[in-house]
Design a protein around this motif. Structure first.
Motif, PDB file in Angstrom:
ATOM      1  N   ASP A  43      10.208  38.110  47.712  1.00  0.00           N
ATOM      2  CA  ASP A  43      10.526  39.072  47.735  1.00  0.00           C
ATOM      3  C   ASP A  43      11.552  39.502  47.787  1.00  0.00           C
ATOM      4  O   ASP A  43      12.276  39.641  48.838  1.00  0.00           O
ATOM      5  CB  ASP A  43       9.350  40.324  48.289  1.00  0.00           C
ATOM      6  CG  ASP A  43       9.664  41.764  47.874  1.00  0.00           C
ATOM      7  OD1 ASP A  43      10.495  42.080  47.143  1.00  0.00           O
ATOM      8  OD2 ASP A  43       8.858  42.584  48.376  1.00  0.00           O
ATOM      9  N   GLY A  56      -1.398  30.883  41.967  1.00  0.00           N
ATOM     10  CA  GLY A  56      -1.419  31.515  40.335  1.00  0.00           C
ATOM     11  C   GLY A  56      -2.642  31.034  39.739  1.00  0.00           C
ATOM     12  O   GLY A  56      -2.790  32.079  39.437  1.00  0.00           O
ATOM     13  N   GLN A 108      -5.876  32.366  41.651  1.00  0.00           N
ATOM     14  CA  GLN A 108      -6.018  34.317  40.822  1.00  0.00           C
ATOM     15  C   GLN A 108      -6.218  34.736  39.558  1.00  0.00           C
ATOM     16  O   GLN A 108      -7.543  34.927  39.304  1.00  0.00           O
ATOM     17  CB  GLN A 108      -4.949  35.663  40.932  1.00  0.00           C
ATOM     18  CG  GLN A 108      -5.495  36.881  41.330  1.00  0.00           C
ATOM     19  CD  GLN A 108      -6.470  36.866  42.562  1.00  0.00           C
ATOM     20  OE1 GLN A 108      -7.730  36.497  42.497  1.00  0.00           O
ATOM     21  NE2 GLN A 108      -5.066  37.875  43.033  1.00  0.00           N
ATOM     22  N   LEU A 159      -1.905  41.227  43.795  1.00  0.00           N
ATOM     23  CA  LEU A 159      -1.135  40.236  43.362  1.00  0.00           C
ATOM     24  C   LEU A 159      -0.323  40.190  45.137  1.00  0.00           C
ATOM     25  O   LEU A 159       1.071  39.745  44.265  1.00  0.00           O
ATOM     26  CB  LEU A 159       0.064  40.919  42.710  1.00  0.00           C
ATOM     27  CG  LEU A 159      -0.647  41.160  40.753  1.00  0.00           C
ATOM     28  CD1 LEU A 159       0.284  41.616  39.563  1.00  0.00           C
ATOM     29  CD2 LEU A 159      -1.375  39.832  40.409  1.00  0.00           C
ATOM     30  N   SER A 160      -0.645  41.047  46.358  1.00  0.00           N
ATOM     31  CA  SER A 160      -0.588  40.971  46.565  1.00  0.00           C
ATOM     32  C   SER A 160       0.717  39.715  47.691  1.00  0.00           C
ATOM     33  O   SER A 160       1.538  39.348  48.445  1.00  0.00           O
ATOM     34  CB  SER A 160      -0.297  41.882  47.771  1.00  0.00           C
ATOM     35  OG  SER A 160      -1.855  41.345  48.438  1.00  0.00           O
ATOM     36  N   LEU A 174       0.616  36.993  45.998  1.00  0.00           N
ATOM     37  CA  LEU A 174       2.134  36.218  45.167  1.00  0.00           C
ATOM     38  C   LEU A 174       3.096  36.189  44.675  1.00  0.00           C
ATOM     39  O   LEU A 174       3.276  37.324  45.104  1.00  0.00           O
ATOM     40  CB  LEU A 174       1.567  36.246  44.025  1.00  0.00           C
ATOM     41  CG  LEU A 174      -0.354  35.580  43.441  1.00  0.00           C
ATOM     42  CD1 LEU A 174      -0.658  36.437  42.398  1.00  0.00           C
ATOM     43  CD2 LEU A 174      -0.662  34.767  43.698  1.00  0.00           C
ATOM     44  N   THR A 232       5.146  34.253  39.809  1.00  0.00           N
ATOM     45  CA  THR A 232       3.643  34.170  39.605  1.00  0.00           C
ATOM     46  C   THR A 232       3.423  35.663  38.741  1.00  0.00           C
ATOM     47  O   THR A 232       2.028  36.020  38.652  1.00  0.00           O
ATOM     48  CB  THR A 232       2.625  33.543  41.089  1.00  0.00           C
ATOM     49  OG1 THR A 232       3.634  32.548  41.215  1.00  0.00           O
ATOM     50  CG2 THR A 232       1.203  33.309  40.476  1.00  0.00           C
ATOM     51  N   GLN A 233       3.636  36.934  40.491  1.00  0.00           N
ATOM     52  CA  GLN A 233       2.965  37.775  40.087  1.00  0.00           C
ATOM     53  C   GLN A 233       3.551  38.559  38.948  1.00  0.00           C
ATOM     54  O   GLN A 233       2.788  39.033  38.093  1.00  0.00           O
ATOM     55  CB  GLN A 233       3.773  38.759  40.812  1.00  0.00           C
ATOM     56  CG  GLN A 233       2.934  39.276  41.966  1.00  0.00           C
ATOM     57  CD  GLN A 233       4.370  40.689  43.046  1.00  0.00           C
ATOM     58  OE1 GLN A 233       5.021  40.698  42.313  1.00  0.00           O
ATOM     59  NE2 GLN A 233       3.657  40.905  44.061  1.00  0.00           N
ATOM     60  N   SER A 245      -3.026  49.138  44.920  1.00  0.00           N
ATOM     61  CA  SER A 245      -1.807  48.614  45.473  1.00  0.00           C
ATOM     62  C   SER A 245      -0.920  49.252  46.672  1.00  0.00           C
ATOM     63  O   SER A 245      -0.857  50.338  46.143  1.00  0.00           O
ATOM     64  CB  SER A 245      -0.732  47.651  44.332  1.00  0.00           C
ATOM     65  OG  SER A 245       0.288  46.944  44.394  1.00  0.00           O
ATOM     66  N   ASP A 286       2.698  47.747  46.505  1.00  0.00           N
ATOM     67  CA  ASP A 286       3.998  48.088  46.070  1.00  0.00           C
ATOM     68  C   ASP A 286       4.073  48.366  45.181  1.00  0.00           C
ATOM     69  O   ASP A 286       3.673  48.161  43.408  1.00  0.00           O
ATOM     70  CB  ASP A 286       3.706  46.629  45.509  1.00  0.00           C
ATOM     71  CG  ASP A 286       5.063  45.524  44.795  1.00  0.00           C
ATOM     72  OD1 ASP A 286       5.916  46.115  44.792  1.00  0.00           O
ATOM     73  OD2 ASP A 286       5.204  44.170  45.163  1.00  0.00           O
ATOM     74  N   VAL A 333       5.164  46.443  41.320  1.00  0.00           N
ATOM     75  CA  VAL A 333       4.315  46.661  40.423  1.00  0.00           C
ATOM     76  C   VAL A 333       3.400  47.872  39.892  1.00  0.00           C
ATOM     77  O   VAL A 333       2.989  47.423  38.711  1.00  0.00           O
ATOM     78  CB  VAL A 333       3.387  45.180  41.378  1.00  0.00           C
ATOM     79  CG1 VAL A 333       1.729  45.016  40.564  1.00  0.00           C
ATOM     80  CG2 VAL A 333       4.019  44.159  41.533  1.00  0.00           C
TER      81      VAL A 333
END
Length: 545
Positions: free
Chosen positions: A223, A434, A437, A458-459, A461, A465-466, A488, A490, A493
Motif C-alpha cells: 500500500d 491475483g 482471485q 481485494l484486501s 492483493l 493486482t487490485q 470493503s 479500503d 478501492v
C-alpha cells in the motif's frame, strides 16, 4: 542506489542474491540487492506480490525456507555479517536485536495462552539483566500494554486473543516486538487486514514508539498510501531487484523509474465520474433490496444487536459498496443477504423475490443467481484441486451439462476472467494471488449468477493486482450486466468501483447515497472521520499540486 548518509549504517546489505529451487528450475527471488538503514530510520519496502519484499525480509531475520539459496552478498547488522552466524547465534538476535511484527494478528498469537503470558514469554526467552520477580514481570507487561495504547491493561493481561478485536491484537504484537527495544524491526504488512480508522491508530502507535526508541524499521507493504504516511524513504522492488530508493517526497515529486510511476498512478487514480453519477435506468427491480434488516445475537443479558434497521437497494448493473470499521455489521449484513445467517428482523429481496426465509431447495436455487466471493482466495480454493475442477465444481454439484459441456464452460469462464486456457490443468497453489482471485470469480459465475457479493475481495492483493481485478470486475459488469454488493474497508478501492455507497457504524447505516456525494461531500460526521483516516494524505496532496 541507496540513499544513506556518511554515518555508519545499522543495517547494511550489499550484493545480496537469492534463488529458490536448484539447477535449471532455480528462480531468482532477489538479485544484487544493496540496502542500508540508519538507526531510527523508517524505510518502506513496496512492490507487488512476488517482487522480493518478503524474501528480503526473511533473509534479514534468518527465516528463509529450505528451498532458498543465498548465492552472494552480506547482511551486516552493526558491522557483524548475519549470514556468517550459526543458527543458535541468530536465535539469540531474533526478538532481542531484530524484532518482527507479522501481518495476521489472528494467526500470530497463541489462542490457548493469555495476552499477558505471551508478552512475558519474550523476557523468558531472552533474559537480560537481573532476574525479574513475578510482580516485576507483570508490571512490565502492563507498562508495555499502556505504551501501545491498550485500555485497562490489568484486565487485558488475563484475556485470550479471541476476546480482543483485530486492532487490539495487533497492538499486542507491537508490544511484543518492542518489548526488548530492538535496534531493527521488520513489520510485514502489519495493518493490511485492518479498517482505516484502526489502521491509522496502529500506525500512529507504531511510528511513535519507533521514533522514541530510535528503532530502525523496514515496513513491508503493498500500500503506497500507507508507505508515504509513515516512511522516511521508499524502496521500490520489482522482480527481485530494487528499482528506486529515495526519500518519500523526492519519489512523489519526481519518480525516476517507470515501474514507480505506474505504482503512483494506480495509487492516486480515482473513480470514473460516469460510474459514480450513473442514473437509474428507468424503474427497474433492484438486484438486492433489504428493508429494516436486523440481527440480534445472544439473549437476555448477553443480547447484542449486530445489525439494526438496515435498508438499501443495489440497482441492476451497478456496484453498491458497504463501508465501515470492523464490527460495524457489514459482513453480518452480507451473510444475511446470502442467507447464510437468519435475520432477526426485516426482509431480503433478490431480483424482486423475497428470500428472507428460504430454506433447503429454495436456498440452493437462490445461489444460482447470487454468489459470494471471499476475502482470501488462498483459503477459498481447495489446494488439492486443479483450476478446472475448482471452476466446474458448482456445475457438478448442480448436475449442469455433460463432462464435455462442463469442460467447454470452464474454458469460457477462464477466457471471461482473462486467464489462459492452459491454467485449467494447474493446481491452485501454482497461481499468484491475483490469478487465484480470478479463478474464484470464474467459479462464482459458473452457474450464471447475475449478482455477486464481494466481501473484502481485494484486501489481500497488492495495488497493481487490485487495479487489474477492478478492471476485470468493471468489464464483467458491462459485458454480462452484473450487479455487485462490494464490502470493503479500503476507501480508495471503493471510490474506484462504486456507483452508490452505504456507510455502516455499530450495526446501523449512517449514510447512503451516490458515491460522488458520499465520498466528496459527506453528510455524516462519522463518514468524514473515515475519509480523514484514509491513508495517503501526502500522496493526495502532492498528486493535486
Amino acid at each position: 542506489m541507496s540513499t544513506i548518509d556518511s554515518a555508519p549504517a545499522l543495517l547494511d546489505i550489499r550484493g545480496l542474491s537469492i534463488t529458490y529451487g536448484h539447477g535449471d528450475e532455480a528462480v531468482i527471488a532477489a538479485e544484487n540487492i544493496d540496502l542500508a538503514l540508519q538507526p531510527g530510520e523508517i524505510v518502506a519496502l513496496v512492490g507487488e506480490s512476488g517482487s522480493g519484499k518478503s524474501t528480503l525480509s526473511k533473509a534479514i531475520i534468518g527465516l528463509l525456507p529450505e528451498s532458498a539459496r543465498i548465492l552472494d552478498g552480506n547482511i551486516d547488522l552493526a558491522g557483524a555479517n548475519l549470514l556468517d552466524m550459526a543458527a543458535k547465534e541468530l536465535e539469540s538476535i531474533r526478538g532481542r536485536r531484530i524484532g518482527m511484527v507479522p501481518q495476521d494478528p489472528g494467526a500470530s498469537l497463541d489462542p490457548v495462552k493469555t495476552v499477558g503470558s505471551q508478552i512475558s514469554e519474550v523476557f523468558r526467552l531472552h533474559p537480560q539483566g537481573p532476574k525479574r520477580s513475578k510482580a516485576q514481570l507483570r508490571a512490565e507487561v502492563i507498562r508495555l500494554l499502556e505504551l501501545v495504547g491498550i485500555d485497562t491493561p490489568e484486565q487485558r493481561i488475563g484475556q485470550y486473543p479471541h476476546e480482543l478485536s483485530g486492532g487490539l491484537k495487533q497492538r499486542v504484537l507491537i508490544a511484543i516486538a518492542f518489548a526488548l527495544e530492538p535496534e531493527l524491526l521488520i513489520a510485514d504488512e502489519p495493518t493490511s487486514a485492518l479498517d482505516v480508522t484502526v489502521q491509522q491508530t496502529i500506525l500512529e502507535v507504531f511510528t511513535k514508539l519507533a521514533r522514541e526508541l530510535g528503532t530502525a524499521v523496514i515496513f513491508v507493504t503493498h500500500d503506497l498510501a500507507v508507505a508515504t504516511d509513515i516512511a522516511d524513504r521508499i524502496v521500490v522492488m520489482q522482480h527481485g531487484r530494487i528499482r528506486e530508493d529515495r526519500p518519500v517526497r523526492e519519489i512523489l515529486r519526481a519518480p525516476e523509474d517507470p515501474y514507480t510511476r505506474m505504482l503512483l498512478t494506480e495509487a492516486t487514480a480515482s473513480g470514473d465520474d460516469s460510474r459514480t453519477t450513473a442514473d437509474a435506468r428507468g424503474i427497474e427491480v433492484p438486484a438486492i433490496e433489504v428493508a429494516g434488516l436486523g440481527k440480534i445475537f445472544g439473549s437476555g443479558k448477553t443480547e447484542r444487536a449486530a445489525v439494526e434497521e438496515v435498508s438499501f437497494a443495489v440497482r441492476p448493473g451497478t456496484t453498491f459498496s458497504l463501508v465501515g470499521e470492523s464490527g460495524s455489521g457489514k459482513s453480518t449484513t452480507a451473510r444475511m443477504i446470502m442467507r447464510l445467517l437468519e435475520p432477526s428482523a426485516g426482509t431480503v429481496k433478490i431480483h424482486g423475490q423475497d428470500v428472507t426465509h428460504v430454506r433447503g431447495a429454495a436456498k440452493r436455487e437462490l445461489w444460482r443467481s447470487l454468489q459470494l466471493v471471499y476475502q482470501n482466495p488462498d483459503s477459498a480454493l481447495d489446494p488439492r484441486y486443479s483450476v478446472s475442477r475448482i471452476i466446474s465444481e458448482p456445475l457438478e454439484n448442480y448436475k449442469v451439462g455433460s463432462k464435455a459441456e462442463r469442460k467447454i464452460r470452464v474454458a469460457e469462464l477462464l477466457d471471461a476472467v482473462n486467464l489462459p486456457g492452459r491454467m485449467a490443468a494447474l493446481g491452485a497453489k501454482e497461481l499468484s494471488g491475483g490469478q487465484r482471485q480470478r479463478v474464484a470469480i470464474a467459479r462464482a459465475l459458473a452457474l450464471g449468477a447475475k449478482t455477486l457479493v464481494l466481501d473484502e475481495a481485494l484486501s489481500a492483493l497488492d495495488v497493481l493486482t487490485q487495479a487489474q481485478i477492478l478492471a476485470l470486475l468493471e468489464d464483467l459488469q458491462v459485458n454480462q450486466g452484473l450487479s455487485y454488493l462490494f464490502i470493503s474497508h479500503d476507501l480508495h478501492v471503493v471510490e474506484r468501483i462504486s456507483h452508490d455507497v452505504g456507510v455502516m457504524r455499530q450495526g446501523r447505516l449512517v449514510e447512503v447515497g451516490a458515491a460522488a456525494q458520499v465520498l466528496n461531500n459527506p453528510a455524516s460526521e462519522y463518514t468524514r472521520l473515515l475519509l480523514d483516516s484514509n491513508p495517503g494524505a501526502l500522496l493526495r496532496e502532492m498528486a493535486t499540486n
